[in-house]
Design a protein around this motif. Structure first.
Motif, short mmCIF file in Angstrom:
data_model
loop_
_atom_site.label_atom_id
_atom_site.label_comp_id
_atom_site.label_asym_id
_atom_site.label_seq_id
_atom_site.Cartn_x
_atom_site.Cartn_y
_atom_site.Cartn_z
N TYR A 229 2.28 1.75 -3.44
CA TYR A 229 1.23 2.23 -4.33
C TYR A 229 0.96 3.72 -4.12
O TYR A 229 0.79 4.48 -5.07
CB TYR A 229 -0.05 1.41 -4.12
CG TYR A 229 -1.22 1.90 -4.93
CD1 TYR A 229 -1.32 1.61 -6.28
CD2 TYR A 229 -2.20 2.68 -4.34
CE1 TYR A 229 -2.39 2.07 -7.03
CE2 TYR A 229 -3.27 3.16 -5.08
CZ TYR A 229 -3.36 2.85 -6.43
OH TYR A 229 -4.41 3.31 -7.17
N GLU A 230 0.94 4.12 -2.85
CA GLU A 230 0.64 5.51 -2.52
C GLU A 230 1.85 6.43 -2.68
O GLU A 230 1.72 7.65 -2.56
CB GLU A 230 0.12 5.59 -1.08
CG GLU A 230 -1.23 4.93 -0.90
CD GLU A 230 -1.68 4.86 0.56
OE1 GLU A 230 -0.84 5.06 1.46
OE2 GLU A 230 -2.88 4.61 0.77
N THR B 162 4.41 6.49 -0.62
CA THR B 162 4.86 6.93 0.70
C THR B 162 5.92 6.02 1.32
O THR B 162 6.38 6.28 2.43
CB THR B 162 3.66 7.02 1.67
OG1 THR B 162 3.05 5.73 1.78
CG2 THR B 162 2.63 8.02 1.19
N ARG B 163 6.30 4.99 0.60
CA ARG B 163 7.26 4.02 1.15
C ARG B 163 8.63 4.67 1.29
O ARG B 163 9.14 5.29 0.37
CB ARG B 163 7.35 2.79 0.26
CG ARG B 163 8.28 1.74 0.82
CD ARG B 163 7.65 0.38 0.80
NE ARG B 163 8.59 -0.63 1.27
CZ ARG B 163 8.61 -1.08 2.51
NH1 ARG B 163 7.74 -0.64 3.39
NH2 ARG B 163 9.47 -1.98 2.87
N ILE C 61 0.84 -1.20 0.00
CA ILE C 61 0.00 0.00 0.00
C ILE C 61 0.88 1.25 0.00
O ILE C 61 0.62 2.21 -0.74
CB ILE C 61 -0.96 -0.01 1.21
CG1 ILE C 61 -2.02 -1.11 1.01
CG2 ILE C 61 -1.62 1.36 1.40
CD1 ILE C 61 -2.87 -1.38 2.23
N GLN C 62 1.93 1.24 0.81
CA GLN C 62 2.84 2.39 0.86
C GLN C 62 3.48 2.61 -0.51
O GLN C 62 3.60 3.76 -0.96
CB GLN C 62 3.93 2.17 1.90
CG GLN C 62 3.45 2.22 3.32
CD GLN C 62 4.52 1.78 4.31
OE1 GLN C 62 5.54 1.19 3.96
NE2 GLN C 62 4.27 2.06 5.58
#
Length: 160
Positions: A15-16, A18-19, A12-13
Protein backbone atom coordinates in the motif's frame (compact mmCIF):
# COMPACT_ATOMS: atom_id res chain seq x y z
CA UNK A 1 7.13 -13.49 12.38
CA UNK A 2 3.62 -14.91 12.76
CA UNK A 3 1.73 -15.89 9.62
CA UNK A 4 -1.06 -13.28 9.79
CA UNK A 5 1.38 -10.57 10.87
CA UNK A 6 3.58 -11.40 7.89
CA UNK A 7 0.65 -10.97 5.51
CA UNK A 8 -0.45 -7.74 7.21
CA UNK A 9 3.05 -6.26 7.08
CA UNK A 10 3.47 -7.12 3.38
CA UNK A 11 0.07 -5.59 2.60
CA UNK A 12 1.02 -2.33 4.33
CA UNK A 13 4.31 -2.24 2.44
CA UNK A 14 2.49 -2.74 -0.86
CA UNK A 15 0.00 0.00 0.00
CA UNK A 16 2.80 2.39 0.93
CA UNK A 17 4.83 1.51 -2.16
CA UNK A 18 7.78 0.30 -0.08
CA UNK A 19 7.57 -3.43 -0.77
CA UNK A 20 10.84 -4.80 -2.17
CA UNK A 21 9.88 -8.48 -2.57
CA UNK A 22 9.54 -11.58 -0.44
CA UNK A 23 11.59 -11.97 2.72
CA UNK A 24 13.00 -15.04 4.41
CA UNK A 25 10.71 -14.30 7.37
CA UNK A 26 7.67 -14.50 5.10
CA UNK A 27 8.86 -17.82 3.68
CA UNK A 28 9.42 -19.17 7.20
CA UNK A 29 5.94 -18.02 8.22
CA UNK A 30 4.46 -20.03 5.33
CA UNK A 31 6.56 -23.06 6.28
CA UNK A 32 5.48 -22.83 9.92
CA UNK A 33 1.85 -22.51 8.88
CA UNK A 34 2.09 -25.60 6.68
CA UNK A 35 3.91 -27.59 9.39
CA UNK A 36 1.25 -26.83 12.00
CA UNK A 37 -1.85 -27.00 9.80
CA UNK A 38 -4.71 -29.43 9.75
CA UNK A 39 -4.56 -30.43 6.09
CA UNK A 40 -7.26 -31.87 3.83
CA UNK A 41 -7.23 -33.02 0.23
CA UNK A 42 -10.59 -32.90 -1.54
CA UNK A 43 -11.13 -35.71 -3.97
CA UNK A 44 -13.58 -38.35 -5.08
CA UNK A 45 -10.96 -41.09 -4.55
CA UNK A 46 -8.05 -41.44 -2.15
CA UNK A 47 -5.20 -42.04 -4.59
CA UNK A 48 -3.95 -38.45 -4.64
CA UNK A 49 -4.10 -38.26 -0.83
CA UNK A 50 -1.79 -41.24 -0.44
CA UNK A 51 0.79 -39.77 -2.82
CA UNK A 52 0.58 -36.28 -1.31
CA UNK A 53 1.08 -37.76 2.17
CA UNK A 54 4.15 -39.63 0.96
CA UNK A 55 5.73 -36.27 0.04
CA UNK A 56 4.49 -34.47 3.16
CA UNK A 57 6.07 -37.17 5.29
CA UNK A 58 9.44 -36.60 3.59
CA UNK A 59 9.36 -33.05 4.98
CA UNK A 60 8.02 -34.02 8.43
CA UNK A 61 4.72 -32.31 7.67
CA UNK A 62 1.62 -33.90 9.23
CA UNK A 63 -0.38 -36.13 6.92
CA UNK A 64 -3.38 -34.74 5.10
CA UNK A 65 -6.87 -36.08 5.67
CA UNK A 66 -8.99 -37.28 2.81
CA UNK A 67 -12.01 -35.01 2.29
CA UNK A 68 -14.31 -37.17 0.25
CA UNK A 69 -16.26 -34.74 -1.85
CA UNK A 70 -17.29 -34.84 -5.47
CA UNK A 71 -15.69 -31.81 -7.06
CA UNK A 72 -16.70 -32.50 -10.66
CA UNK A 73 -18.68 -29.28 -10.87
CA UNK A 74 -15.42 -27.36 -10.26
CA UNK A 75 -14.57 -28.23 -13.88
CA UNK A 76 -17.18 -25.70 -15.00
CA UNK A 77 -15.15 -22.83 -13.54
CA UNK A 78 -12.34 -20.92 -15.19
CA UNK A 79 -9.76 -22.31 -12.77
CA UNK A 80 -10.95 -25.78 -11.73
CA UNK A 81 -8.13 -26.54 -9.26
CA UNK A 82 -8.69 -23.28 -7.42
CA UNK A 83 -12.47 -23.86 -7.42
CA UNK A 84 -11.91 -27.33 -5.99
CA UNK A 85 -9.75 -25.87 -3.20
CA UNK A 86 -12.40 -23.27 -2.40
CA UNK A 87 -15.06 -25.98 -2.19
CA UNK A 88 -12.90 -27.73 0.41
CA UNK A 89 -12.38 -24.49 2.37
CA UNK A 90 -16.17 -24.21 2.59
CA UNK A 91 -16.74 -27.90 3.36
CA UNK A 92 -14.12 -28.47 6.06
CA UNK A 93 -12.54 -27.01 9.16
CA UNK A 94 -9.05 -27.43 7.74
CA UNK A 95 -6.29 -24.86 8.05
CA UNK A 96 -4.81 -25.89 4.72
CA UNK A 97 -6.30 -27.43 1.58
CA UNK A 98 -4.20 -29.13 -1.05
CA UNK A 99 -6.25 -29.45 -4.21
CA UNK A 100 -5.32 -30.66 -7.65
CA UNK A 101 -7.26 -30.35 -10.84
CA UNK A 102 -7.24 -28.88 -14.26
CA UNK A 103 -5.38 -25.58 -14.66
CA UNK A 104 -7.92 -23.91 -16.94
CA UNK A 105 -9.64 -25.01 -20.11
CA UNK A 106 -9.50 -28.67 -21.19
CA UNK A 107 -6.01 -29.38 -22.48
CA UNK A 108 -4.35 -26.75 -20.26
CA UNK A 109 -2.69 -29.26 -17.93
CA UNK A 110 -3.01 -29.68 -14.20
CA UNK A 111 -2.52 -27.40 -11.24
CA UNK A 112 -1.93 -28.19 -7.58
CA UNK A 113 -2.69 -25.45 -5.10
CA UNK A 114 -2.01 -25.10 -1.38
CA UNK A 115 -4.71 -22.78 0.00
CA UNK A 116 -5.23 -21.56 3.55
CA UNK A 117 -8.57 -21.41 5.34
CA UNK A 118 -9.17 -17.89 4.03
CA UNK A 119 -8.76 -18.99 0.38
CA UNK A 120 -5.29 -17.45 0.05
CA UNK A 121 -2.82 -19.37 -2.10
CA UNK A 122 0.39 -20.28 -0.27
CA UNK A 123 2.12 -22.16 -3.07
CA UNK A 124 1.32 -24.10 -6.21
CA UNK A 125 2.74 -26.24 -8.99
CA UNK A 126 1.60 -27.19 -12.45
CA UNK A 127 2.29 -29.80 -15.09
CA UNK A 128 1.40 -30.23 -18.73
CA UNK A 129 -1.46 -32.37 -19.92
CA UNK A 130 -1.02 -36.11 -19.40
CA UNK A 131 -0.95 -36.68 -23.17
CA UNK A 132 2.22 -34.59 -23.24
CA UNK A 133 4.16 -35.79 -20.18
CA UNK A 134 2.88 -39.40 -20.25
CA UNK A 135 3.59 -39.96 -16.55
CA UNK A 136 1.30 -41.85 -14.22
CA UNK A 137 -1.12 -39.91 -12.04
CA UNK A 138 0.88 -40.94 -8.98
CA UNK A 139 4.19 -39.74 -10.41
CA UNK A 140 2.71 -36.42 -11.52
CA UNK A 141 1.01 -35.75 -8.16
CA UNK A 142 4.26 -36.63 -6.38
CA UNK A 143 6.29 -34.23 -8.52
CA UNK A 144 3.75 -31.40 -8.20
CA UNK A 145 3.62 -31.74 -4.41
CA UNK A 146 7.40 -31.74 -4.20
CA UNK A 147 7.66 -28.70 -6.48
CA UNK A 148 5.04 -26.73 -4.52
CA UNK A 149 6.85 -27.34 -1.23
CA UNK A 150 10.25 -26.47 -2.68
CA UNK A 151 8.83 -23.15 -3.94
CA UNK A 152 8.34 -22.09 -0.32
CA UNK A 153 11.76 -23.24 0.81
CA UNK A 154 11.21 -26.78 1.99
CA UNK A 155 14.29 -28.90 1.38
CA UNK A 156 14.81 -32.63 1.39
CA UNK A 157 17.99 -34.67 1.24
CA UNK A 158 16.86 -37.19 -1.33
CA UNK A 159 16.23 -36.62 -4.99
CA UNK A 160 13.11 -38.00 -6.58
Amino acid sequence: MAFEESIRKASIQSYEGTRKGDTIEEIRAIQDYIRSAKIVVPNKNGIKVEVINEVLNRFDIPSAEYLQVNTNYADFSRMPAVAKAMIAVDQSDADLVIARGRLGIPGSGSFMVFMDNKSRILTAASSPSHVIHKQSLEETVYNETLEALKKVGFECDEDI
